[in-house]
Motif scaffolding. Structure first.
Motif, short mmCIF file in Angstrom:
data_model
loop_
_atom_site.label_atom_id
_atom_site.label_comp_id
_atom_site.label_asym_id
_atom_site.label_seq_id
_atom_site.Cartn_x
_atom_site.Cartn_y
_atom_site.Cartn_z
N MET A 83 0.85 -1.15 0.00
CA MET A 83 0.00 0.00 0.00
C MET A 83 0.90 1.21 0.00
O MET A 83 1.85 1.29 0.76
N LYS A 84 0.56 2.08 -0.87
CA LYS A 84 1.36 3.28 -1.00
C LYS A 84 0.58 4.40 -0.35
O LYS A 84 -0.55 4.64 -0.70
N LEU A 85 1.29 5.03 0.53
CA LEU A 85 0.66 6.13 1.26
C LEU A 85 0.83 7.42 0.45
O LEU A 85 1.84 7.64 -0.20
N PRO A 86 -0.17 8.25 0.51
CA PRO A 86 0.00 9.52 -0.19
C PRO A 86 1.13 10.35 0.49
O PRO A 86 1.28 10.33 1.69
N GLN A 87 1.85 11.02 -0.32
CA GLN A 87 2.99 11.79 0.18
C GLN A 87 2.94 13.21 -0.42
O GLN A 87 2.52 13.38 -1.55
N ILE A 88 3.38 14.08 0.39
CA ILE A 88 3.56 15.45 -0.09
C ILE A 88 5.07 15.68 -0.11
O ILE A 88 5.77 15.55 0.89
N ARG A 89 5.55 16.01 -1.28
CA ARG A 89 6.97 16.26 -1.39
C ARG A 89 7.18 17.77 -1.54
O ARG A 89 6.58 18.41 -2.39
N LEU A 90 8.04 18.26 -0.70
CA LEU A 90 8.36 19.69 -0.74
C LEU A 90 9.83 19.84 -1.18
O LEU A 90 10.73 19.27 -0.58
N GLU A 91 10.04 20.61 -2.21
CA GLU A 91 11.39 20.92 -2.65
C GLU A 91 11.54 22.44 -2.57
O GLU A 91 10.78 23.16 -3.21
N SER A 92 12.49 22.84 -1.79
CA SER A 92 12.69 24.30 -1.66
C SER A 92 14.14 24.66 -2.00
O SER A 92 15.05 23.89 -1.75
N VAL B 210 2.37 12.89 -4.18
CA VAL B 210 2.63 11.57 -4.75
C VAL B 210 1.70 10.57 -4.09
O VAL B 210 1.41 10.68 -2.90
N ASN B 211 1.26 9.56 -4.87
CA ASN B 211 0.40 8.47 -4.41
C ASN B 211 -0.94 8.98 -3.88
O ASN B 211 -1.45 8.51 -2.87
N LEU B 212 -1.50 9.84 -4.58
CA LEU B 212 -2.83 10.30 -4.19
C LEU B 212 -3.87 9.38 -4.84
O LEU B 212 -3.66 8.89 -5.95
N PRO B 213 -5.00 9.17 -4.23
CA PRO B 213 -6.04 8.38 -4.89
C PRO B 213 -6.49 9.10 -6.16
O PRO B 213 -6.34 10.32 -6.27
N GLU B 214 -7.15 8.37 -7.04
CA GLU B 214 -7.47 8.86 -8.35
C GLU B 214 -8.47 10.00 -8.29
O GLU B 214 -8.35 10.95 -9.05
N GLY B 215 -9.33 9.97 -7.51
CA GLY B 215 -10.38 11.00 -7.48
C GLY B 215 -9.86 12.32 -6.94
O GLY B 215 -10.30 13.37 -7.34
#
Length: 195
Positions: A1-10, A184-189
């Motif tokens: 299971m892939k968890l949704p991730q928020i990637r921040l690049e600054s 990343v890895n957000l559900p489709e909807g």
């Protein structure tokens, strides 16, 4: 299971600071001092010494008189002898006039008086006589007069020359700051709703 991730690049922002150093210069002109000292003046007045020697009397004592003085003396003596001779002849004439009233022979008496000479006296004399040379002396005199002049001062000075170039600071943005957010890895909807 892939968890949704928020990637921040600054990326950090970068600035560049350019700085020009300020310049400060001071130029001081050396002051000038002029001193003038006029020399003192000295005036000297000199009256020379005077020695006077009068030898006239000494020369006269030695019978070395000046010709004009000799003429004066002989003239005076001749006039005196003339007066005496006139007076004597007048007296003798009056004696002869009164011959009848006199006792004796007046002619013989007159002749005896005229022939008889007075006896000379001998005496020591100093030639020239003492203190016959007259001397007088006046001392020399010196008078001093000073003229002192005050010194003259002249000062020349200038204010210092100050030059100032202000420094300069230039700030430049070389790189802007950035923040990149990625999901990343957000559900489709959810992803479609985003769009």
């Amino acid at each position: 299971m892939k968890l949704p991730q928020i990637r921040l690049e600054s990326e950090m922002g970068r600035i560049a600071v350019y700085m020009t150093q300020g310049k400060h210069s001071m130029h001081h002109v050396q002051p000038q001092l002029e001193i003038e000292q006029p020399p003192a003046e000295l005036e000297i007045e000199r009256t020379p010494a005077k020695l006077t020697i009068d030898q006239t009397k000494a020369w006269e004592d030695m019978n070395l008189k000046h010709v004009f003085r000799l003429i004066e003396d002989h003239t005076a003596r001749a006039q005196e002898e003339y007066r005496k001779g006139v007076a004597r002849r007048v007296d003798e004439g009056e004696e002869m006039l009164k011959i009848e009233h006199q006792k004796g022979n007046p002619f013989a008496q007159i002749a005896a008086r005229n022939i008889a000479r007075p006896e000379g006296t001998s005496n020591i004399t100093f030639i020239p006589s003492f203190n016959s040379v007259k001397m007088s002396y006046e001392k020399a005199k010196l008078d001093y007069h000073w003229k002192v002049h005050q010194p003259r001062f002249e000062a020349k000075y200038e204010a210092p020359v100050i030059e100032y170039d202000p420094g300069e600071v230039t700030v430049e943005l070389v790189q802007k700051p950035s923040l990149k957010i990625d999901f990343v890895n957000l559900p489709e909807g959810v992803r479609e709703r985003e769009q």
